[in-house]
Design a protein around this motif. Sequence first.
Motif, mmCIF file in Angstrom:
data_model
loop_
_atom_site.group_PDB
_atom_site.id
_atom_site.type_symbol
_atom_site.label_atom_id
_atom_site.label_comp_id
_atom_site.label_asym_id
_atom_site.label_seq_id
_atom_site.Cartn_x
_atom_site.Cartn_y
_atom_site.Cartn_z
ATOM 1 N N LEU A 3 0.799 -1.229 0.000
ATOM 2 C CA LEU A 3 0.000 0.000 0.000
ATOM 3 C C LEU A 3 0.826 1.271 0.000
ATOM 4 O O LEU A 3 0.271 2.365 0.031
ATOM 5 C CB LEU A 3 -0.949 0.017 1.200
ATOM 6 N N GLY A 4 2.122 1.149 -0.015
ATOM 7 C CA GLY A 4 2.980 2.333 0.001
ATOM 8 C C GLY A 4 4.157 2.123 0.920
ATOM 9 O O GLY A 4 4.380 1.038 1.457
ATOM 10 N N MET A 5 4.918 3.172 1.109
ATOM 11 C CA MET A 5 6.103 3.114 1.959
ATOM 12 C C MET A 5 5.699 3.346 3.412
ATOM 13 O O MET A 5 4.941 4.273 3.706
ATOM 14 C CB MET A 5 7.112 4.176 1.514
ATOM 15 N N ALA A 6 6.208 2.508 4.294
ATOM 16 C CA ALA A 6 5.891 2.623 5.715
ATOM 17 C C ALA A 6 7.160 2.980 6.487
ATOM 18 O O ALA A 6 8.268 2.611 6.085
ATOM 19 C CB ALA A 6 5.313 1.305 6.239
ATOM 20 N N PRO A 7 7.003 3.681 7.589
ATOM 21 C CA PRO A 7 8.175 4.038 8.390
ATOM 22 C C PRO A 7 8.845 2.814 8.996
ATOM 23 O O PRO A 7 8.199 1.811 9.276
ATOM 24 C CB PRO A 7 7.602 4.908 9.511
ATOM 25 N N LYS A 8 10.146 2.927 9.193
ATOM 26 C CA LYS A 8 10.879 1.942 9.996
ATOM 27 C C LYS A 8 10.847 2.444 11.439
ATOM 28 O O LYS A 8 10.928 3.653 11.692
ATOM 29 C CB LYS A 8 12.330 1.838 9.526
ATOM 30 N N TYR A 9 10.751 1.523 12.360
ATOM 31 C CA TYR A 9 10.649 1.884 13.777
ATOM 32 C C TYR A 9 11.777 2.829 14.195
ATOM 33 O O TYR A 9 11.543 3.844 14.857
ATOM 34 C CB TYR A 9 10.661 0.624 14.648
ATOM 35 N N GLU A 10 12.990 2.505 13.775
ATOM 36 C CA GLU A 10 14.156 3.278 14.212
ATOM 37 C C GLU A 10 14.201 4.694 13.623
ATOM 38 O O GLU A 10 14.983 5.526 14.073
ATOM 39 C CB GLU A 10 15.455 2.530 13.898
ATOM 40 N N ASP A 11 13.364 4.982 12.640
ATOM 41 C CA ASP A 11 13.351 6.307 12.032
ATOM 42 C C ASP A 11 12.310 7.244 12.633
ATOM 43 O O ASP A 11 12.178 8.394 12.208
ATOM 44 C CB ASP A 11 13.109 6.194 10.521
ATOM 45 N N ILE A 12 11.571 6.761 13.626
ATOM 46 C CA ILE A 12 10.558 7.582 14.294
ATOM 47 C C ILE A 12 11.125 8.102 15.610
ATOM 48 O O ILE A 12 11.831 7.385 16.325
ATOM 49 C CB ILE A 12 9.280 6.748 14.582
ATOM 50 N N GLU A 13 10.807 9.335 15.946
ATOM 51 C CA GLU A 13 11.202 9.918 17.222
ATOM 52 C C GLU A 13 10.229 9.427 18.286
ATOM 53 O O GLU A 13 9.059 9.821 18.285
ATOM 54 C CB GLU A 13 11.169 11.444 17.130
ATOM 55 N N TRP A 14 10.675 8.555 19.185
ATOM 56 C CA TRP A 14 9.782 7.918 20.157
ATOM 57 C C TRP A 14 9.881 8.498 21.565
ATOM 58 O O TRP A 14 9.206 8.010 22.470
ATOM 59 C CB TRP A 14 10.070 6.408 20.228
ATOM 60 N N ASP A 15 10.680 9.522 21.804
ATOM 61 C CA ASP A 15 10.804 10.087 23.153
ATOM 62 C C ASP A 15 9.434 10.430 23.720
ATOM 63 O O ASP A 15 8.637 11.111 23.074
ATOM 64 C CB ASP A 15 11.682 11.340 23.149
ATOM 65 N N GLY A 16 9.142 9.915 24.923
ATOM 66 C CA GLY A 16 7.876 10.197 25.590
ATOM 67 C C GLY A 16 6.712 9.354 25.109
ATOM 68 O O GLY A 16 5.571 9.607 25.476
ATOM 69 N N CYS A 17 6.974 8.346 24.311
ATOM 70 C CA CYS A 17 5.910 7.489 23.786
ATOM 71 C C CYS A 17 6.268 6.029 24.058
ATOM 72 O O CYS A 17 7.412 5.617 23.863
ATOM 73 C CB CYS A 17 5.745 7.716 22.280
ATOM 74 N N ALA A 18 5.293 5.246 24.482
ATOM 75 C CA ALA A 18 5.557 3.865 24.901
ATOM 76 C C ALA A 18 5.327 2.827 23.799
ATOM 77 O O ALA A 18 5.135 1.655 24.096
ATOM 78 C CB ALA A 18 4.685 3.532 26.115
#
Length: 130
Positions: free
Chosen positions: A73-88
């Motif tokens: 369905l398209g390009m999806a983010p890789k986990y390591e490329d998302i800024e996760w500070d403050g998110c569980a």
Amino acid sequence: MLPFCGYHMGDYFKHWLQVGKDLTPKPPIYCVNWFRREENGKFMWPGFGDNMRILKWIVDRVHGRVGAKETPLGMAPKYEDIEWDGCAVTAERFATLTRVMFSSGDENSSCNRSGSTPGSAGTAFPCAQP
């Protein structure tokens, strides 16, 4: 997504498939499922305020600063490329959120017209033709 769509999902997808055929150059398409639910019925994505994490990834992707994984369905983010500070959101949870399934857990189905297609569009769900 159904509560947020104002018309039949089969027609919605048909419209955007046609737009995609007509556009040149083709815009990048990104795949994020804000609406996937857990077994208990709760949304898996933490909430509206966290959408900026993905929108930041899209901007970074457009500028070539981050990668992506290809999905049907398209390009999806890789986990390591998302800024996760403050998110569980864990890597495992994110993998579930970004998994593309067309029917009963079958990620490899090119199109299913059994009625279990995205948005329960049933036989009105269009199959994209290459």
